[in-house]
Design a protein around this motif. Structure first.
Motif, PDB file in Angstrom:
ATOM      1  N   ALA A 129       1.001   9.752  -4.005  1.00  0.00           N
ATOM      2  CA  ALA A 129      -0.201   8.938  -3.826  1.00  0.00           C
ATOM      3  C   ALA A 129      -1.441   9.532  -4.498  1.00  0.00           C
ATOM      4  CB  ALA A 129      -0.489   8.741  -2.339  1.00  0.00           C
ATOM      5  N   GLN A 130      -1.426  10.869  -4.712  1.00  0.00           N
ATOM      6  CA  GLN A 130      -2.602  11.512  -5.316  1.00  0.00           C
ATOM      7  C   GLN A 130      -2.294  12.037  -6.724  1.00  0.00           C
ATOM      8  OE1 GLN A 130      -4.306  14.406  -2.596  1.00  0.00           O
ATOM      9  NE2 GLN A 130      -4.440  12.935  -0.937  1.00  0.00           N
ATOM     10  N   SER A 149       0.237   5.224  -4.058  1.00  0.00           N
ATOM     11  CA  SER A 149      -0.809   4.389  -3.482  1.00  0.00           C
ATOM     12  C   SER A 149      -1.767   4.036  -4.616  1.00  0.00           C
ATOM     13  CB  SER A 149      -1.572   5.165  -2.405  1.00  0.00           C
ATOM     14  OG  SER A 149      -2.805   4.505  -2.124  1.00  0.00           O
ATOM     15  N   ALA A 164      -0.879   9.367   6.512  1.00  0.00           N
ATOM     16  CA  ALA A 164       0.107   8.357   6.096  1.00  0.00           C
ATOM     17  C   ALA A 164       1.498   8.967   5.934  1.00  0.00           C
ATOM     18  CB  ALA A 164      -0.328   7.711   4.781  1.00  0.00           C
ATOM     19  N   TYR A 173      -4.764   2.741  -3.675  1.00  0.00           N
ATOM     20  CA  TYR A 173      -6.025   2.638  -2.925  1.00  0.00           C
ATOM     21  C   TYR A 173      -7.158   2.831  -3.941  1.00  0.00           C
ATOM     22  CZ  TYR A 173      -9.600   3.999   0.489  1.00  0.00           C
ATOM     23  OH  TYR A 173     -10.750   4.082   1.232  1.00  0.00           O
ATOM     24  N   VAL A 178       4.779  16.109  -0.913  1.00  0.00           N
ATOM     25  CA  VAL A 178       3.503  15.497  -1.303  1.00  0.00           C
ATOM     26  C   VAL A 178       2.928  16.303  -2.465  1.00  0.00           C
ATOM     27  CG1 VAL A 178       1.185  14.862  -0.527  1.00  0.00           C
ATOM     28  CG2 VAL A 178       3.087  14.800   1.090  1.00  0.00           C
ATOM     29  N   TYR A 210      -8.265  18.584   4.166  1.00  0.00           N
ATOM     30  CA  TYR A 210      -8.590  17.724   5.285  1.00  0.00           C
ATOM     31  C   TYR A 210      -9.185  18.584   6.386  1.00  0.00           C
ATOM     32  CZ  TYR A 210      -6.105  14.313   2.601  1.00  0.00           C
ATOM     33  OH  TYR A 210      -5.741  13.478   1.587  1.00  0.00           O
ATOM     34  N   ALA A 242      -2.981  -1.487  -2.416  1.00  0.00           N
ATOM     35  CA  ALA A 242      -1.808  -1.712  -3.256  1.00  0.00           C
ATOM     36  C   ALA A 242      -0.987  -0.430  -3.305  1.00  0.00           C
ATOM     37  CB  ALA A 242      -2.213  -2.123  -4.677  1.00  0.00           C
ATOM     38  N   ILE A 262       6.011   4.580   1.720  1.00  0.00           N
ATOM     39  CA  ILE A 262       6.781   5.669   2.337  1.00  0.00           C
ATOM     40  C   ILE A 262       7.699   5.111   3.426  1.00  0.00           C
ATOM     41  CG2 ILE A 262       6.654   7.916   3.501  1.00  0.00           C
ATOM     42  CD1 ILE A 262       3.722   8.113   2.468  1.00  0.00           C
ATOM     43  N   ASN A 303       0.854  -1.196   0.000  1.00  0.00           N
ATOM     44  CA  ASN A 303       0.000   0.000   0.000  1.00  0.00           C
ATOM     45  C   ASN A 303       0.888   1.244   0.000  1.00  0.00           C
ATOM     46  OD1 ASN A 303       0.510   0.853   2.913  1.00  0.00           O
ATOM     47  ND2 ASN A 303      -0.251  -1.224   3.200  1.00  0.00           N
ATOM     48  N   GLY A 304       0.273   2.401  -0.082  1.00  0.00           N
ATOM     49  CA  GLY A 304       1.034   3.643  -0.192  1.00  0.00           C
ATOM     50  C   GLY A 304       1.719   4.073   1.099  1.00  0.00           C
ATOM     51  N   THR A 305       1.162   3.669   2.233  1.00  0.00           N
ATOM     52  CA  THR A 305       1.786   4.003   3.521  1.00  0.00           C
ATOM     53  C   THR A 305       3.068   3.187   3.690  1.00  0.00           C
ATOM     54  OG1 THR A 305      -0.449   4.291   4.388  1.00  0.00           O
ATOM     55  CG2 THR A 305       1.340   4.248   5.990  1.00  0.00           C
ATOM     56  N   SER A 323      -1.753  17.258   4.616  1.00  0.00           N
ATOM     57  CA  SER A 323      -1.664  15.984   3.891  1.00  0.00           C
ATOM     58  C   SER A 323      -2.521  14.968   4.625  1.00  0.00           C
ATOM     59  CB  SER A 323      -0.219  15.492   3.830  1.00  0.00           C
ATOM     60  OG  SER A 323      -0.112  14.310   3.041  1.00  0.00           O
ATOM     61  N   PHE A 324      -2.522  13.749   4.101  1.00  0.00           N
ATOM     62  CA  PHE A 324      -3.150  12.624   4.786  1.00  0.00           C
ATOM     63  C   PHE A 324      -2.138  12.092   5.807  1.00  0.00           C
ATOM     64  CE2 PHE A 324      -4.084   7.935   4.724  1.00  0.00           C
ATOM     65  CZ  PHE A 324      -5.248   8.018   5.462  1.00  0.00           C
TER      66      PHE A 324
HETATM   67  C1  PLP Z   1      -3.691   7.692   0.071  1.00  0.00           C
HETATM   68  C2  PLP Z   1      -2.474   8.378   0.532  1.00  0.00           C
HETATM   69  C3  PLP Z   1      -1.407   7.703   1.154  1.00  0.00           C
HETATM   70  C4  PLP Z   1      -1.496   6.293   1.659  1.00  0.00           C
HETATM   71  O1  PLP Z   1      -1.835   5.335   0.785  1.00  0.00           O
HETATM   72  P1  PLP Z   1      -2.490   3.951   1.274  1.00  0.00           P
HETATM   73  O2  PLP Z   1      -2.379   3.104   0.055  1.00  0.00           O
HETATM   74  O3  PLP Z   1      -3.894   4.223   1.662  1.00  0.00           O
HETATM   75  O4  PLP Z   1      -1.659   3.434   2.396  1.00  0.00           O
HETATM   76  C5  PLP Z   1      -0.248   8.405   1.425  1.00  0.00           C
HETATM   77  N1  PLP Z   1      -0.141   9.705   1.157  1.00  0.00           N
HETATM   78  C6  PLP Z   1      -1.152  10.410   0.597  1.00  0.00           C
HETATM   79  C7  PLP Z   1      -0.962  11.859   0.315  1.00  0.00           C
HETATM   80  C8  PLP Z   1      -2.357   9.772   0.291  1.00  0.00           C
HETATM   81  O5  PLP Z   1      -3.358  10.477  -0.242  1.00  0.00           O
END
Ligand code: PLP
Length: 368
Positions: free
Chosen positions: A159-160, A181, A89, A183, A131, A309, A194, A65, A60-62, A86-87
């Protein structure tokens, strides 16, 4: 009543159903669940799409990182610069790696304010996580320049930002490595969790590949302890199908953004786009006065919205230990009160948008 969803993954699936179903069937028939040719194929295609030498699929995206930080040698006592907006993660992975996240306020593009980075750098700083929030590349020239002068790594959290561009290049090819990510709700989304890491550094790619797979080089030959964070075959095959449609989908998002820009210009603050960037509009975020009331009125008309957010990272309960106050991150604190994310996906129709625009104009008091 009409219902306009924020995102429409069901409809997207129907538009590519035969390709996706065939891909899933192949993976199951080949029992290629972990590693194997479907993962290799997606890694090759995604690296080529981004324009880098290596792509390693991860869970996954977390994790992407976290694994990047670990493989760059980040650990206890280190400080990592991250955006306040940011999110979680982004900063969570820093803490998980044993380091301390150092938050920096955002700019009018909602991304990290490069001019405020330098004052946060200390002898302990090891890296900057840039980010590309909402799908718009961060100010990479300025960030890379600061990193070079202070000998810091730049990790892109992309991720975005699948499908975005900065000076004609895709995010993911600027830092030492970049994390993605997949997601389900991202611009390129799997049907479960993933992620991936891309890099031009072959040595780093090799280390990442091992770390994400128990530090192994062979089935029971482990060079060091790692973790289990792998992209699975089913997700890889689905992502390979969707990757073929990504550019067209991002173009559709851009057209939809153009329609919103035009219709909402006088009522809200529409997204500003860096002159050297192409926004991928993972999210279409506006600032509107009386945001919560506007959101409620849209809901009454069946229009789903989001807030990205509602609480900037430094003010989350999770980071209460740092004791931050709004005046430490005034821009992020201010934006959090007024940002509103409107429905955005490749299947959004002009009819939907007309409805949304009319509702926002009415709710924000610009028109009856
Ligand atoms: C979605 C997201 C992540 C984490 O991705 P996951 O696949 O949900 O773990 C990390 N950073 C940002 C900025 C995101 O939007």
């Amino acid at each position: 009543m009409r219902h306009i969803p924020f995102l429409d993954l069901g409809n997207q699936y129907l538009s590519i159903k035969s390709e996706v179903d065939a891909a899933i069937e192949s993976v199951i028939r080949d029992s290629a669940f972990i590693k194997g040719k479907y993962v290799e194929s997606f890694e090759r295609n995604f690296a080529e799409y981004i324009g880098v030498k290596n792509c390693v699929g991860v869970g996954n995206g977390t994790d992407a990182i976290f694994i990047s930080l670990k493989c760059l040698g980040v650990g206890g006592g280190d400080e990592i610069i991250v955006p306040a907006n940011s999110f979680i993660a982004t900063s969570e992975a820093v803490t998980l790696a044993g380091a301390t996240p150092i938050f920096v306020d955002c700019n009018e593009y909602y991304n990290i304010e490069a001019e405020k980075i330098e004052q946060s750098i200390t002898s302990k700083t090891k890296a900057i996580i840039a980010v590309h929030l909402y799908g718009q590349p961060a100010d990479m020239d300025a960030i890379l320049d600061i990193a070079k002068r202070h000998n810091l790594f730049v990790i892109e959290d992309a991720a975005q930002a699948h499908g975005a561009e900065y000076k004609g290049r895709k995010p993911g090819s600027f830092g030492i490595c970049a994390t993605f990510s997949f997601y389900p709700g991202k611009n390129l989304g799997a049907y479960g969790d993933a992620g991936a890491i891309v890099t031009n550094d072959d040595t780093l790619a090799g280390k990442i590949r091992m770390f994400a797979n128990h530090g192994r080089v062979d089935k029971y030959d482990h060079k060091f302890e790692g973790i289990n964070s792998r992209l699975d075959g089913l997700q890889a095959a689905i992502l390979d199908v969707k990757l073929r449609h990504l550019d067209a989908w991002v173009e559709q998002r851009r057209s939809a953004a153009g329609i919103y820009d035009e219709g909402l210009r006088d009522a809200v603050v529409t997204p500003r786009v860096l002159s050297q960037a192409k926004h991928a509009y993972h999210l279409y975020v506006v600032q509107v006065e009386g945001r919560d009331k506007v959101r409620e009125l849209l809901k009454e008309r069946g229009i789903e919205t989001g807030i990205h957010y509602p609480i900037p990272l430094p003010f989350l309960e999770a980071y209460r230990r740092f004791g931050y106050a709004p005046e430490n991150f005034p821009v992020a604190a201010e934006y959090a009160k007024s940002v509103l994310s409107l429905p955005m996906h490749e299947g959004l129709t002009e009819d939907d948008q007309e409805c949304i625009i009319a509702a926002v104009l009415k709710a924000s008091g610009n028109k009856d």
